[in-house]
Design a protein around this motif. Structure first.
Motif, PDB file in Angstrom:
ATOM      1  N   ASP A 184      89.105   2.573 -26.119  1.00 15.33           N
ATOM      2  CA  ASP A 184      88.378   2.890 -24.889  1.00 15.33           C
ATOM      3  C   ASP A 184      89.325   3.610 -23.945  1.00 15.33           C
ATOM      4  N   PRO A 185      89.184   4.928 -23.790  1.00 16.22           N
ATOM      5  CA  PRO A 185      90.112   5.664 -22.925  1.00 16.22           C
ATOM      6  C   PRO A 185      89.951   5.352 -21.450  1.00 16.22           C
ATOM      7  N   GLY A 186      88.860   4.689 -21.093  1.00 16.77           N
ATOM      8  CA  GLY A 186      88.661   4.308 -19.701  1.00 16.77           C
ATOM      9  C   GLY A 186      89.235   2.954 -19.351  1.00 16.77           C
ATOM     10  N   ARG A 187      89.734   2.245 -20.341  1.00 20.91           N
ATOM     11  CA  ARG A 187      90.373   0.939 -20.125  1.00 20.91           C
ATOM     12  C   ARG A 187      91.875   1.159 -20.020  1.00 20.91           C
ATOM     13  N   SER A 188      92.478   0.643 -18.972  1.00 19.96           N
ATOM     14  CA  SER A 188      93.898   0.892 -18.702  1.00 19.96           C
ATOM     15  C   SER A 188      94.711  -0.379 -18.915  1.00 19.96           C
ATOM     16  N   ILE A 189      95.597  -0.343 -19.911  1.00 14.60           N
ATOM     17  CA  ILE A 189      96.487  -1.469 -20.212  1.00 14.60           C
ATOM     18  C   ILE A 189      97.858  -0.896 -20.548  1.00 14.60           C
ATOM     19  N   GLY A 190      98.888  -1.553 -20.087  1.00 21.38           N
ATOM     20  CA  GLY A 190     100.233  -1.067 -20.371  1.00 21.38           C
ATOM     21  C   GLY A 190     101.213  -2.191 -20.598  1.00 21.38           C
ATOM     22  N   GLU A 191     102.331  -1.856 -21.213  1.00 21.44           N
ATOM     23  CA  GLU A 191     103.427  -2.802 -21.412  1.00 21.44           C
ATOM     24  C   GLU A 191     104.381  -2.688 -20.229  1.00 21.44           C
ATOM     25  N   LEU A 192     104.707  -3.824 -19.639  1.00 19.37           N
ATOM     26  CA  LEU A 192     105.585  -3.861 -18.478  1.00 19.37           C
ATOM     27  C   LEU A 192     106.931  -4.445 -18.889  1.00 19.37           C
ATOM     28  N   ASP A 193     107.977  -3.638 -18.753  1.00 18.89           N
ATOM     29  CA  ASP A 193     109.335  -4.078 -19.081  1.00 18.89           C
ATOM     30  C   ASP A 193     110.161  -4.164 -17.800  1.00 18.89           C
ATOM     31  N   LEU A 194     110.784  -5.297 -17.602  1.00 13.75           N
ATOM     32  CA  LEU A 194     111.608  -5.522 -16.411  1.00 13.75           C
ATOM     33  C   LEU A 194     113.040  -5.789 -16.846  1.00 13.75           C
ATOM     34  N   GLU A 195     113.923  -4.935 -16.401  1.00 14.53           N
ATOM     35  CA  GLU A 195     115.338  -5.076 -16.736  1.00 14.53           C
ATOM     36  C   GLU A 195     116.163  -5.032 -15.449  1.00 14.53           C
ATOM     37  N   GLY A 196     116.078  -6.126 -14.705  1.00 17.06           N
ATOM     38  CA  GLY A 196     116.805  -6.212 -13.450  1.00 17.06           C
ATOM     39  C   GLY A 196     116.113  -5.520 -12.293  1.00 17.06           C
ATOM     40  N   ALA A 197     114.799  -5.387 -12.363  1.00 17.63           N
ATOM     41  CA  ALA A 197     114.057  -4.755 -11.277  1.00 17.63           C
ATOM     42  C   ALA A 197     114.097  -5.638 -10.027  1.00 17.63           C
ATOM     43  N   PRO A 198     114.262  -5.059  -8.836  1.00 12.14           N
ATOM     44  CA  PRO A 198     114.249  -5.856  -7.602  1.00 12.14           C
ATOM     45  C   PRO A 198     112.932  -6.600  -7.441  1.00 12.14           C
ATOM     46  N   ALA A 199     113.002  -7.895  -7.161  1.00  9.86           N
ATOM     47  CA  ALA A 199     111.811  -8.737  -7.018  1.00  9.86           C
ATOM     48  C   ALA A 199     111.890  -9.490  -5.708  1.00  9.86           C
ATOM     49  N   GLU A 200     110.777  -9.487  -4.966  1.00  2.84           N
ATOM     50  CA  GLU A 200     110.712 -10.170  -3.679  1.00  2.84           C
ATOM     51  C   GLU A 200     109.731 -11.332  -3.778  1.00  2.84           C
ATOM     52  N   ALA A 201     110.157 -12.511  -3.359  1.00  2.00           N
ATOM     53  CA  ALA A 201     109.333 -13.718  -3.489  1.00  2.00           C
ATOM     54  C   ALA A 201     108.112 -13.652  -2.579  1.00  2.00           C
ATOM     55  N   LEU A 202     107.000 -14.214  -3.095  1.00  2.00           N
ATOM     56  CA  LEU A 202     105.765 -14.343  -2.323  1.00  2.00           C
ATOM     57  C   LEU A 202     105.491 -15.831  -2.147  1.00  2.00           C
ATOM     58  N   GLY A 203     105.522 -16.312  -0.956  1.00  2.00           N
ATOM     59  CA  GLY A 203     105.253 -17.725  -0.739  1.00  2.00           C
ATOM     60  C   GLY A 203     103.777 -18.033  -0.816  1.00  2.00           C
ATOM     61  N   GLY A 204     103.432 -19.102  -1.524  1.00  2.00           N
ATOM     62  CA  GLY A 204     102.059 -19.597  -1.522  1.00  2.00           C
ATOM     63  C   GLY A 204     101.059 -18.799  -2.309  1.00  2.00           C
ATOM     64  N   ALA A 205     101.490 -17.921  -3.210  1.00  2.00           N
ATOM     65  CA  ALA A 205     100.544 -17.105  -3.970  1.00  2.00           C
ATOM     66  C   ALA A 205      99.798 -17.955  -4.990  1.00  2.00           C
ATOM     67  N   GLY A 206      98.585 -17.485  -5.373  1.00  2.00           N
ATOM     68  CA  GLY A 206      97.767 -18.212  -6.321  1.00  2.00           C
ATOM     69  C   GLY A 206      98.424 -18.317  -7.683  1.00  2.00           C
ATOM     70  N   GLY A 207      98.066 -19.363  -8.439  1.00  2.00           N
ATOM     71  CA  GLY A 207      98.670 -19.604  -9.739  1.00  2.00           C
ATOM     72  C   GLY A 207      98.138 -18.693 -10.824  1.00  2.00           C
ATOM     73  N   ALA A 208      98.935 -18.523 -11.879  1.00  2.00           N
ATOM     74  CA  ALA A 208      98.571 -17.600 -12.952  1.00  2.00           C
ATOM     75  C   ALA A 208      97.311 -18.063 -13.687  1.00  2.00           C
ATOM     76  N   GLY A 209      97.153 -19.372 -13.911  1.00  2.00           N
ATOM     77  CA  GLY A 209      95.983 -19.867 -14.624  1.00  2.00           C
ATOM     78  C   GLY A 209      94.696 -19.577 -13.890  1.00  2.00           C
ATOM     79  N   ASP A 210      94.688 -19.753 -12.591  1.00  2.00           N
ATOM     80  CA  ASP A 210      93.526 -19.465 -11.767  1.00  2.00           C
ATOM     81  C   ASP A 210      93.186 -17.982 -11.828  1.00  2.00           C
ATOM     82  N   LEU A 211      94.192 -17.136 -11.858  1.00  6.62           N
ATOM     83  CA  LEU A 211      93.972 -15.692 -11.890  1.00  6.62           C
ATOM     84  C   LEU A 211      93.438 -15.257 -13.251  1.00  6.62           C
TER      85      LEU A 211
END
Length: 365
Positions: A184-211
């Motif tokens: 399906d060319p209209g469906r967008s999915i990609g592989e995300l690779d993180l190799e030391g990418a800067p990450a900023e914490a989010l306080g109180g964000a929803g859990g992965a299971g709920d999402l």
């Protein structure tokens, strides 16, 4: 008790369908797919129409509404074969950001007004071996193989092993996205690779299971919309195509097949909207409702697509016919956020149908 869309929800449905019909007819969808710029076109339209703010409180710059309204939007996106996954991915991000701190609220505002495309970095192929992300000293490491709308994202929300949420700018050093080629060319999915990418914490964000549960509901709603469009296309075709001097829609077998398609769609739609209501309201049966919806609705939509293809005959197998746009949308929904088999197992566990729990002896007196 009456379960139906409210007047406001029905108006939302009509508004979304009207805008998509005017601005993104199937001829333009094909052009977007050929140019591979469907995400940009849909992002501009969604921002102009305020769809990116659905499910976000008005105080945070959104349009209000909740999961049911997001399901209405997702169904209409499926009905139009919209060439993007960023709107559904953004709905997940909105849920993750809603309870966060200042950084989360700023991103929520940008998501609502369409300034930035924010996604949640979950492995949408929940039955595959999920990748893992670790965050240490403000740097993210790890890989996720099937992230919904990753190729369209500006910001990704990632979860570490302890469930903490962090944001990563997709264009930053150490963050790489590789788009996956899908049927399906209209469906967008990609592989995300993180190799030391800067990450900023989010306080109180929803859990992965709920999402993931929200993702299952919205993908199911999208599949129902695609199936509904396929039924309309099929009814139109069989009332025009003639064989042996009569329209094929007059044949009893064709009527029965179309009736079966309608039953599958309406049953699936009921399951999806009940799950959307349960998840949005925090009902105790939400997990069960979500798994029942995903286990039934997407296979039902795929079944409708297969019947539509059969009833169209040879013309339905051609690239020039629009049928394949919707057939592919239903079939690529099968593995997203849990397969039917995985969700049936979850239903069995939630209802204790596996025999794992101790049961009282049954005797005859």
């Amino acid at each position: 008790m009456r379960f139906a869309l409210t007047d406001e929800q029905q108006m939302l449905r009509e508004s979304v369908r009207g805008a998509l019909t005017r601005e993104l007819p199937l001829a333009r969808v094909r052009e977007c797919l050929e140019r591979r710029d469907g995400g940009a076109a849909m992002r501009a339209l969604a921002a102009a129409q305020g769809w990116t703010g659905i499910g976000i409180d008005e105080d945070a710059g959104g349009q209000g509404g909740g999961v049911v309204e997001q399901a209405v939007l997702a169904e209409e996106l499926g009905y139009a074969a919209a060439p993007t996954s960023a709107i559904i991915a953004g709905a997940l991000a909105a849920r993750a950001l809603a309870a966060g701190g200042d950084r989360a609220q700023r991103l929520l505002q940008e998501l609502a007004d369409g300034t930035r495309a924010v996604i949640v970095a979950l492995d949408a192929d929940a039955d595959a071996d999920a990748g893992a992300v670790t965050v240490a000293a403000g740097r993210a490491h790890g890989s996720l193989a099937h992230v919904l709308a990753a190729p369209e994202a500006d910001v990704a929300i990632v979860f570490d092993g302890a469930g903490g949420a962090h944001t990563v700018d997709v264009g930053a050093s150490g963050c790489a996205v590789r788009a996956r080629e899908l049927v399906d060319p209209g469906r967008s999915i990609g592989e995300l690779d993180l190799e030391g990418a800067p990450a900023e914490a989010l306080g109180g964000a929803g859990g992965a299971g709920d999402l993931a549960a929200l993702g299952a509901v919205l993908v199911s709603a999208e599949a129902v919309g695609a199936a509904a469009r396929l039924l309309e296309m099929t009814v139109e075709y069989v009332t025009q195509r003639r064989q042996f001097g009569v329209v094929i829609g007059s044949f009893q077998a064709i009527k029965h097949a179309a009736a079966d398609m309608l039953v599958e769609i309406e049953t699936a739609r009921s399951a999806v909207y009940y799950a959307a209501w349960a998840l949005g309201s925090g009902d105790a049966a939400a997990a069960l409702a979500v798994s029942m919806a995903k286990a039934y609705a997407v296979p039902a939509a795929a079944s409708v697509a297969d019947k539509a293809l059969a009833l169209h005959g040879a013309v339905g197998f051609t690239w020039e016919h629009d049928l394949h746009l919707f057939l592919k949308r239903t079939h690529t929904a099968r593995a997203l956020f849990g397969s039917a088999g995985a969700h049936r197992e979850r239903v069995a566990a939630l209802l204790d149908l596996t025999g794992a729990a101790e049961r009282p002896a049954v005797g005859v007196s």
